[in-house]
Scaffold this active site. Structure first.
Site, mmCIF file in Angstrom:
data_model
loop_
_atom_site.group_PDB
_atom_site.id
_atom_site.type_symbol
_atom_site.label_atom_id
_atom_site.label_comp_id
_atom_site.label_asym_id
_atom_site.label_seq_id
_atom_site.Cartn_x
_atom_site.Cartn_y
_atom_site.Cartn_z
ATOM 1 N N PHE A 39 0.726 -1.283 0.004
ATOM 2 C CA PHE A 39 -0.024 -0.132 0.271
ATOM 3 C C PHE A 39 0.978 1.103 -0.127
ATOM 4 C CE2 PHE A 39 -1.987 3.035 2.601
ATOM 5 C CZ PHE A 39 -3.275 3.313 2.351
ATOM 6 N N ALA A 40 0.395 2.173 -0.801
ATOM 7 C CA ALA A 40 1.823 2.931 -1.147
ATOM 8 C C ALA A 40 1.045 4.522 -1.060
ATOM 9 C CB ALA A 40 2.491 3.013 -2.542
ATOM 10 N N PHE A 45 8.709 4.466 2.756
ATOM 11 C CA PHE A 45 8.322 3.753 3.735
ATOM 12 C C PHE A 45 7.241 2.469 3.386
ATOM 13 C CE2 PHE A 45 9.198 7.496 6.541
ATOM 14 C CZ PHE A 45 10.300 6.978 7.013
ATOM 15 N N ARG A 70 11.585 -13.788 39.979
ATOM 16 C CA ARG A 70 12.791 -13.036 40.426
ATOM 17 C C ARG A 70 12.821 -12.663 41.676
ATOM 18 N NH1 ARG A 70 18.031 -12.258 39.395
ATOM 19 N NH2 ARG A 70 18.595 -10.149 39.921
ATOM 20 N N GLU A 87 0.233 4.600 9.918
ATOM 21 C CA GLU A 87 -1.220 4.741 9.812
ATOM 22 C C GLU A 87 -1.862 5.905 10.664
ATOM 23 O OE1 GLU A 87 -2.856 0.822 9.173
ATOM 24 O OE2 GLU A 87 -0.805 0.228 8.821
ATOM 25 N N GLY A 88 -1.125 6.870 10.702
ATOM 26 C CA GLY A 88 -1.720 8.246 11.418
ATOM 27 C C GLY A 88 -0.871 8.081 12.693
HETATM 28 C C1 FAD Z 1 8.290 0.919 9.276
HETATM 29 C C2 FAD Z 1 7.299 1.824 8.486
HETATM 30 C C3 FAD Z 1 6.186 1.339 7.699
HETATM 31 C C4 FAD Z 1 5.514 2.055 6.890
HETATM 32 N N1 FAD Z 1 4.794 1.471 6.116
HETATM 33 C C5 FAD Z 1 3.954 2.501 5.229
HETATM 34 C C6 FAD Z 1 3.156 1.825 4.046
HETATM 35 O O1 FAD Z 1 3.138 0.384 3.968
HETATM 36 N N2 FAD Z 1 2.404 2.415 3.435
HETATM 37 C C7 FAD Z 1 2.504 4.019 3.358
HETATM 38 O O2 FAD Z 1 1.889 4.501 2.696
HETATM 39 N N3 FAD Z 1 3.070 4.387 4.486
HETATM 40 C C8 FAD Z 1 3.735 3.789 5.405
HETATM 41 N N4 FAD Z 1 4.463 4.231 6.209
HETATM 42 C C9 FAD Z 1 4.364 5.616 6.622
HETATM 43 C C10 FAD Z 1 3.852 6.211 7.819
HETATM 44 O O3 FAD Z 1 2.540 5.929 7.477
HETATM 45 C C11 FAD Z 1 4.395 7.656 8.174
HETATM 46 O O4 FAD Z 1 5.509 7.745 8.611
HETATM 47 C C12 FAD Z 1 3.187 8.455 9.134
HETATM 48 O O5 FAD Z 1 1.867 8.562 8.561
HETATM 49 C C13 FAD Z 1 4.028 9.568 9.543
HETATM 50 O O6 FAD Z 1 4.225 10.394 8.518
HETATM 51 P P1 FAD Z 1 5.775 11.031 8.544
HETATM 52 O O7 FAD Z 1 6.736 9.970 8.691
HETATM 53 O O8 FAD Z 1 6.053 11.820 7.182
HETATM 54 O O9 FAD Z 1 6.006 12.159 9.540
HETATM 55 P P2 FAD Z 1 5.502 13.713 9.511
HETATM 56 O O10 FAD Z 1 4.164 13.707 8.851
HETATM 57 O O11 FAD Z 1 6.595 14.402 9.102
HETATM 58 O O12 FAD Z 1 5.129 14.107 11.084
HETATM 59 C C14 FAD Z 1 6.318 14.234 12.001
HETATM 60 C C15 FAD Z 1 5.602 14.445 13.478
HETATM 61 O O13 FAD Z 1 4.818 15.481 13.381
HETATM 62 C C16 FAD Z 1 3.344 15.173 13.765
HETATM 63 N N5 FAD Z 1 2.529 16.151 13.027
HETATM 64 C C17 FAD Z 1 2.172 16.200 11.845
HETATM 65 N N6 FAD Z 1 1.205 16.805 11.432
HETATM 66 C C18 FAD Z 1 0.787 17.349 12.692
HETATM 67 C C19 FAD Z 1 -0.225 18.166 13.023
HETATM 68 N N7 FAD Z 1 -1.104 18.590 12.091
HETATM 69 N N8 FAD Z 1 -0.399 18.425 14.423
HETATM 70 C C20 FAD Z 1 0.390 17.885 15.182
HETATM 71 N N9 FAD Z 1 1.389 16.981 15.065
HETATM 72 C C21 FAD Z 1 1.514 16.739 13.553
HETATM 73 C C22 FAD Z 1 3.403 13.817 13.494
HETATM 74 O O14 FAD Z 1 2.340 13.349 14.354
HETATM 75 C C23 FAD Z 1 4.651 13.272 13.923
HETATM 76 O O15 FAD Z 1 4.697 13.118 15.246
HETATM 77 C C24 FAD Z 1 5.434 3.485 7.168
HETATM 78 C C25 FAD Z 1 6.307 4.066 7.934
HETATM 79 C C26 FAD Z 1 7.179 3.444 8.727
HETATM 80 C C27 FAD Z 1 8.329 4.026 9.610
#
Ligand code: FAD
Lengths: 379, 316, 249
Positions: A124-125, A157, A268, A363-364
């Protein structure tokens, strides 16, 4: 055994069957999977034979007609044995749910039976380097070229991507229409023009590789899920479901950690008596149990709403938030109960802590779940 | 009060379990009759008649009794049983195969695996894999018991002179036929299912020591070989020998920890063993806190000495 | 050939049972239950006989309270064709079970009855032998291999110190030991399909069997806990203690 609210005998029978497989086949390997980053996609065919890979689907497409509660119990059982495997399955469900929710019978017939039988793994991308928490900000483009779309962009990811048979990709068909410009496509993994990078080096769920995937390829129009512009709506519905899967994974990891902590506390001896006799430790155990049971209840409540066909986005978000935060607390506290031994790689505690960490992010992230919950209240 | 004991034998010699069963029988009665059913029994009849406490040896000889087939044996025992208040057999695969069949023929509820005789009608037996000990009372007029040989002292083998009585061997019912028997060469058992485990730790110092010190000892006992993580990490023993939290969790009847200090991860894997023996040169080693029997000293001297002093094998 | 399998609902083998404080029995409230593992092996063997075209029908029978239906559903999910519950809320001891099974055998007329060699709760290891006696059938107990050839059943048995092979005339009783087979994982669709397979419920009264218990359980207790480690002074003392005190030799 007395059951938690809303769990039927059938649900339990299914979960027991899954638990048996998980404890016999997955649990003994979990530390090796983690240590050597062995891809748990290797279990897909065995899990499919058991009936797990299509468990989220109706019987018509290879599912088993299980209730949402049975699905949750089963994923929890798998996570109890191996977090990476639960995560791998979750990514597969994200893909097949996308087809089920967004597609018509023609494309469902083409992909879902193979997905349930284990012939094809899904990925899922949605996420992009510049669009994680805010998927509407995606820049991947799908431009119509006759009977095809030209798909161009980078996804970040993407779990299962390398071993997948198909990838559900979300892309902009109309860059000026905001969320209504997003469409979803099923893309065969081996379509020319797809590059899957080496897996990321992860802190936890090291047996569930996530890859950067670059697309510059043609996708037949027939592989679009639903109408142009319907993709964002599909993605949101898919995430309602998948957040319950993440909640279930959280519950499974928490169960494993708590059981280990209780056993250790009884075993323990410190100062001549078991740790479990110390009130300080007892309170830790009580807090863990309380948060675990609370998380179970809200997750099962969300499942009941889903089963009844009600709108459950807010409950799904609450379940994911509650259970994943509880998993963080419980795995960490369970490690604390184990003292220095918990910090060694000899025991599974440090793995559980690492595996649980992702549950508050993907997933959020937790912050986003709060947004979803609040939106349902003030909208 | 007269007790009937069903002897287990191989037509030549009496199985040791029979001696313990007679030991148990002496706790409920003062006169013991022993049934020997088989073929070509002369030597074993002689031996049985010399057991002190045995008043009478009942001998049933015929080819159809040669292999202890329950179908032919049960009617014979059932015919005798009514004359006694107690009928005992060893709780071996022989006794467990036979006695319930006898019991059903005379409408009696048998008691399996007796480990203690509280009174003529009240017995202790393990249930739930030995995690619980039940005290049960039989209300049948005849008590049919299989007894655990480990729980009762064997009687001596000489000093008595019993009367020998030949009895009608009954008919061959022709329902079952003996085909073959293969007695296992004492190949080492699996860790998970072994009755006895001999485990080695860092104290062994080398894989050669595992071979030269531990293996002969284990083979003598029909035991499986285990190892601590330290010994596995040091390459003294293969991975699949590891007992402990991340290795195998075992619970044998008897566990020897040789040169193992007893890290908590190791203890987690073996603490449910019924009897634990520890041999270690460090008297402060934590293993001694869980051991039933601790022996402080040099394992390189103690283990061979132990081997030399074991005159009875455990495997059988 | 019709095959019958008897299955018992017992405390799951992973559960460490505790005795009730008053010693009147084992604590069963809120305890996870499952099919007796040896019975599961018996069901697996029956289903394999069916898959091999030897058995025409596999009938699973359980005896006990209503929840035994769940155990029967597991047998159906593993591949049994139909199930019979002899429902009774009273304690059923092995002799009563054997009598009830005999009555069911008389109704069903199977050629082979498979049971586990013992149940992991009471560890009695009696029912199969008693059923064989009541029916006047031959018995292949503690089976590690079962082979049907020319109307005879060849049963390899796990005996102390090795293996023994017997040839039994049919109809016969076989009790399963651990190495007879490795039961399959029940597939989830089979669990759903098992709900639609027939499950008949009858009572001991229907069968005209008196099930009154013969043995009276006076009390249960947990074995004495491990003593703090005692040290022995010599190898001779160790050997003597192992023989006479621990009684392991
Ligand atoms: C191991 C792994 C597997 C994954 N698998 C998939 C997959 O199969 N398919 C896929 O599509 N994605 C996948 N993801 C992506 C994942 O869903 C995202 O990493 C996640 O949604 C967060 O996005 P980001 O990493 O860009 O963080 P960012 O969006 O940059 O967020 C950084 C931080 O800021 C906070 N933040 C962002 N916006 C707000 C706001 N409006 N208010 C308050 N706080 C905020 C976030 O909660 C987070 O703590 C995967 C990620 C990982 C690490």
């Amino acid at each position: 055994m007395s059951e938690r609210l809303g769990i039927t005998e059938d649900d339990r029978a299914i979960a027991d069957a899954v638990a048996r497989f998980a404890q016999n086949e997955l649990a003994p390997q979990a530390h090796i999977v983690d240590r050597d980053e062995i891809r748990t996609t290797r279990y897909a065919s065995q899990l499919a034979e058991l009936g797990v890979m299509g468990m989220n689907l109706p019987e018509r497409w290879g599912g088993i007609g299980a209730s949402p509660a049975a699905l949750i119990l089963s994923i929890a059982e798998i996570a109890k044995a191996c977090g990476s495997t639960a995560s791998m399955i979750g990514a597969h469900y994200l893909a097949t749910d996308s087809i089920l929710i967004g597609g018509d019978d023609m494309i469902r017939d083409r992909y879902l039976p193979d997905a349930a039988s284990g012939a094809k793994l899904g990925a899922f991308a949605l996420t992009e380097p510049g669009a994680g928490s805010n998927p509407a900000g995606m820049i991947t483009r799908a431009e119509r070229e006759g009977e095809h779309y030209r798909l161009r962009g980078v996804k970040q990811f993407i779990s299962n991507a390398d071993d997948a048979g198909f990838i559900v990709v979300y892309a902009k068909t109309d860059p000026n229409a905001g969320t209504r410009g997003i469409s979803a496509f099923v893309v065969d993994r081996h379509t020319p023009g797809i590059t899957v990078s080496a897996p990321e080096k992860l802190m936890g769920i090291r047996g569930a590789p996530a890859h950067e995937v670059t697309f510059d390829c043609l996708v037949p129009v027939a592989n679009r899920l639903g109408e142009e512009g319907a993709g964002f709506y599909t993605a949101m519905k898919v995430l309602d479901n998948s957040r319950l899967d993440v909640a279930a994974t959280s519950l499974g990891l928490s169960e494993a950690a708590l059981a280990a902590a209780v056993a250790w506390a009884k075993e323990r001896k410190v100062g001549g008596e078991p740790l479990a006799n110390k009130q300080g430790i007892q309170w830790m155990l009580a807090d863990m149990k309380l948060r675990l049971e609370a998380a179970w209840l809200i997750t099962l409540q969300a499942a009941a709403k889903r089963g009844a066909g009600e709108k459950f986005s807010d409950y799904s978000a609450m379940a994911k938030l509650c259970a994943s935060e509880a998993a963080g607390f419980i795995t960490d506290t369970a490690l604390q109960v184990h003292g220095g031994y918990g910090f060694t790689r000899e025991l599974p505690l440090e793995r559980l802590v690492r595996d649980a960490r992702i549950l508050r992010i993907y997933e959020g992230a937790s912050e986003i779940q709060r947004t979803v919950i609040a939106r349902a209240m003030v909208a | 009060m007269t007790v009937l004991v069903i002897a287990e034998h191989d037509n030549h010699t009496l199985k040791a379990a029979t001696l313990s069963t007679i030991g148990a029988a002496l706790q409920v009665g003062d006169e013991i009759h022993v049934l020997l059913a088989g073929q070509g029994l002369a030597a074993v009849v002689d031996a049985t008649a010399r057991i002190p406490g045995v008043a009478k040896v009942l001998v049933a000889e015929e080819v159809h009794l040669a292999h202890g087939l329950a179908e032919n044996l049960a009617p014979l025992v059932a015919g005798l049983a009514r004359r006694y208040l107690h009928v005992l057999a060893p709780a071996s695969t022989f006794g467990k195969n036979l006695l319930p069949r006898v019991a059903a023929l005379i409408d009696v509820a048998p008691v399996s695996d007796v480990i203690a005789i509280e009174s003529p009608d009240t017995f202790k037996r393990p249930i739930y894999a030995g995690n619980v000990i039940a005290t049960v009372q039989s209300r049948d007029s005849v008590k049919l018991l299989t007894v655990r040989s480990t729980a009762f002292s064997p009687v001596p083998v000489a000093g008595g002179s019993a009367e020998v009585e030949t009895m009608d061997p009954g008919l061959d019912l022709g329902q079952s036929r003996f085909v073959s028997r293969q007695l296992t060469e004492t190949s080492r058992p699996e860790l998970d299912s072994a009755r006895v485990i001999v485990s080695g730790g860092r104290g062994l110092g080398s894989s050669e020591a595992f071979k030269q010190i531990l293996e002969p000892f284990a083979d003598r006992l029909g035991a499986a070989i285990g190892a601590s993580r330290a010994a596995v990490d040091a390459g003294y023993a293969p991975n699949d020998c590891q007992v402990g939290q991340t290795g195998k969790i075992v619970a044998p009847q008897l566990y020897f920890a040789v040169g193992i200090s007893g890290a908590i991860q190791h203890l987690a894997g073996m603490k449910d063993s019924k009897v634990i023996v520890a041999i270690n040169k460090d008297a402060e080693a934590p293993i001694f806190q869980v051991a039933d029997y601790g022996l402080v000293g040099d394992l390189f001297e103690l283990v061979p000495e132990l081997l030399a002093q074991l005159d009875v094998g455990i495997g059988a | 050939m019709k095959v019958m399998v008897a299955v018992k609902r017992v405390v799951d083998f992973n559960v460490k049972v505790r005795c009730k404080a008053d010693g009147s029995g084992v604590e069963l409230a809120n305890v996870k239950m499952a099919m007796n593992p040896f019975d599961e092996i018996a069901v697996e063997e029956a289903v394999r006989l069916k898959e091999a075209g030897i058995a025409s029908e596999v009938v699973a029978v359980s005896l006990g309270a209503k929840p035994c239906e769940e155990t029967l559903r597991t047998a159906l999910a593993m591949g049994a064709d139909r199930a019979i519950l002899v429902e009774s809320d009273s304690e059923l001891q092995p002799l009563a079970v054997a009598k009830l099974l005999m009555a069911v055998v008389e109704r069903e007329a199977p050629q082979l009855v498979l049971l586990g060699k013992q149940a992991i709760d009471d560890d009695a290891n009696q029912t199969g032998q008693m059923l064989a006696a009541l029916l006047g059938w031959p018995q292949g107990t503690f089976a590690s291999r079962v082979e049907l050839s020319e109307g005879q059943l060849k049963v390899t048995r796990e005996i102390d110190g090795g293996l023994e092979t017997l040839a039994l005339a049919l109809p016969a009783i076989v009790t399963a030991d651990l190495r007879l087979n490795e039961p399959r994982y029940v597939k989830l669709p089979s669990i759903m399909a098992a709900k639609k397979k027939p499950l008949a419920v009858i009572t001991p009264q229907d069968l005209g069997v008196d099930v009154a218990p013969r043995l009276k359980q006076l009390k249960v207790a947990e074995p004495a806990p491990r003593r703090a480690g005692g040290q022995v002074g010599s190898v001779a003392e160790l050997v003597s203690k192992l023989k006479n005190e621990a009684k392991v030799f």
